[in-house]
Design an enzyme around this catalytic site. Structure first.
Site, PDB file in Angstrom:
ATOM      1  N   GLU B  66      -2.237   3.878  -1.794  1.00 59.16           N
ATOM      2  CA  GLU B  66      -3.064   2.664  -1.785  1.00 59.16           C
ATOM      3  C   GLU B  66      -4.451   2.949  -1.224  1.00 59.16           C
ATOM      4  O   GLU B  66      -4.711   4.044  -0.697  1.00 59.16           O
ATOM      5  CB  GLU B  66      -2.376   1.588  -0.921  1.00 59.16           C
ATOM      6  CG  GLU B  66      -2.224   2.006   0.540  1.00 59.16           C
ATOM      7  CD  GLU B  66      -1.470   0.990   1.399  1.00 59.16           C
ATOM      8  OE1 GLU B  66      -0.584   0.298   0.865  1.00 59.16           O
ATOM      9  OE2 GLU B  66      -1.784   0.900   2.601  1.00 59.16           O
ATOM     10  N   HIS B  68      -8.050   0.537   0.579  1.00 61.11           N
ATOM     11  CA  HIS B  68      -8.505  -0.766   1.068  1.00 61.11           C
ATOM     12  C   HIS B  68      -9.864  -0.585   1.732  1.00 61.11           C
ATOM     13  O   HIS B  68     -10.304   0.546   1.966  1.00 61.11           O
ATOM     14  CB  HIS B  68      -7.508  -1.385   2.054  1.00 61.11           C
ATOM     15  CG  HIS B  68      -6.735  -0.375   2.853  1.00 61.11           C
ATOM     16  ND1 HIS B  68      -7.347   0.432   3.785  1.00 61.11           N
ATOM     17  CD2 HIS B  68      -5.425  -0.011   2.838  1.00 61.11           C
ATOM     18  CE1 HIS B  68      -6.430   1.231   4.318  1.00 61.11           C
ATOM     19  NE2 HIS B  68      -5.261   0.993   3.762  1.00 61.11           N
ATOM     20  N   HIS B  72      -8.526   3.593   8.501  1.00 65.41           N
ATOM     21  CA  HIS B  72      -7.361   3.930   9.328  1.00 65.41           C
ATOM     22  C   HIS B  72      -7.688   5.143  10.186  1.00 65.41           C
ATOM     23  O   HIS B  72      -8.347   6.074   9.714  1.00 65.41           O
ATOM     24  CB  HIS B  72      -6.168   4.345   8.451  1.00 65.41           C
ATOM     25  CG  HIS B  72      -5.388   3.232   7.871  1.00 65.41           C
ATOM     26  ND1 HIS B  72      -4.386   3.431   6.956  1.00 65.41           N
ATOM     27  CD2 HIS B  72      -5.435   1.895   8.075  1.00 65.41           C
ATOM     28  CE1 HIS B  72      -3.854   2.275   6.609  1.00 65.41           C
ATOM     29  NE2 HIS B  72      -4.476   1.331   7.264  1.00 65.41           N
ATOM     30  N   HIS B 106      -4.802   7.013  -0.342  1.00 63.16           N
ATOM     31  CA  HIS B 106      -4.078   7.816   0.648  1.00 63.16           C
ATOM     32  C   HIS B 106      -2.580   7.595   0.536  1.00 63.16           C
ATOM     33  O   HIS B 106      -2.121   6.529   0.130  1.00 63.16           O
ATOM     34  CB  HIS B 106      -4.561   7.515   2.080  1.00 63.16           C
ATOM     35  CG  HIS B 106      -4.452   6.076   2.463  1.00 63.16           C
ATOM     36  ND1 HIS B 106      -5.371   5.132   2.058  1.00 63.16           N
ATOM     37  CD2 HIS B 106      -3.540   5.401   3.224  1.00 63.16           C
ATOM     38  CE1 HIS B 106      -5.034   3.946   2.557  1.00 63.16           C
ATOM     39  NE2 HIS B 106      -3.917   4.075   3.258  1.00 63.16           N
ATOM     40  N   CYS B 120      -1.072   4.666  13.859  1.00 66.74           N
ATOM     41  CA  CYS B 120      -2.172   4.240  12.994  1.00 66.74           C
ATOM     42  C   CYS B 120      -2.926   3.109  13.680  1.00 66.74           C
ATOM     43  O   CYS B 120      -2.361   2.065  13.992  1.00 66.74           O
ATOM     44  CB  CYS B 120      -1.629   3.782  11.643  1.00 66.74           C
ATOM     45  SG  CYS B 120      -2.930   3.205  10.534  1.00 66.74           S
TER      46      CYS B 120
END
Lengths: 164, 164
Positions: B66, B68, B72, B106, B120
């Protein structure tokens, strides 16, 4: 420093060091009482809004007794020790979680046998720490166990060293 | 959940669990392809502005591929595996750091022999992940090594299981 300018992969090296991460030993300049503390900033990016740092307190060492408006979120990674948060003192071990709320006195102390290393997450925008006044230290020492915690041999030795 | 309502000390338990932290296995409901992933939110406080979560991918499992807008910041805590970030695939081991920049594909994959667990850090305010279109998967597979990474036996088995 921003993540966009770093490699996406930064391998761990031996001894809790990281490729591409500066090792920053704190200088004992007398402005704040602590003993044998180093810092490595693992992540700092404005887009994230927060930082992740790795602190290590050497064998028998301790962080500054302080408080501030910003909160800390801590995970122990290495070694054993004790931690004061507010009126509470607890032994800590690897992977333990410690929350330090706003305006709460706190200090980390490594054991006599090994360093104490921990991750600390904070907001990028934060205030400077406050040190306790003499009266505040007196008030803290009136709490159960705190006098013993603050007056371990290393601490007394350091205070004496500072006053020279 | 807010740190102010939690105990300040939350000890680690056996097996990468924590006292007072909910263990959240992801349900394989077919809405996103992943295999054997769990989440534990270690720190979430509005005052901090960020969260620290511990994810664990079971032996042979993988996280969703995914991307976004939000970034992260990852530190591996347990086991070994491989990680895709953009066009780069790297083996990862405990304490390695992985930065996932904004809008970067990733995926994390545990080895065949042990789970892969990692911290994370993310901002509290963040967007929902995007899944790749078929064309985007095709484009990713044209990159060196990515087809092999995405087409490991477990991944194919899962895709086949999903299409039943």
């Amino acid at each position: 420093m921003d993540n966009e300018q770093q490699p996406n992969f930064r391998p761990a090296l031996e001894g809790f060091r990281w490729d591409g991460v500066a090792y920053q030993p704190y200088k004992q300049d007398g402005s704040a009482p602590f003993k044998d503390v180093s810092r490595q900033v693992l992540f700092h990016a404005d887009g994230l809004g927060c930082e992740l740092r790795y602190f290590e307190v050497g064998t028998g060492g301790y962080s500054t007794l302080e408080r501030h408006q910003h909160a800390h979120a801590v995970m122990v990674l290495r070694g054993h020790g004790e931690c004061l948060v507010g009126a509470e003192i607890r032994s800590v071990k690897p992977l333990d979680l410690v929350s330090i709320p706003s305006w709460t006195w706190h200090q980390f102390r490594a054991s006599e046998h090994e360093p104490l290393g921990f991750l600390c997450m904070v907001n990028v925008a934060r205030d400077r720490p406050q040190l306790p006044t003499e009266q505040e230290v007196t008030d803290l020492k009136a709490l159960p166990g705190v006098a013993r915690f603050l007056e371990k041999p290393e601490h007394k030795a350091h205070r004496s060293a500072l006053s020279i």
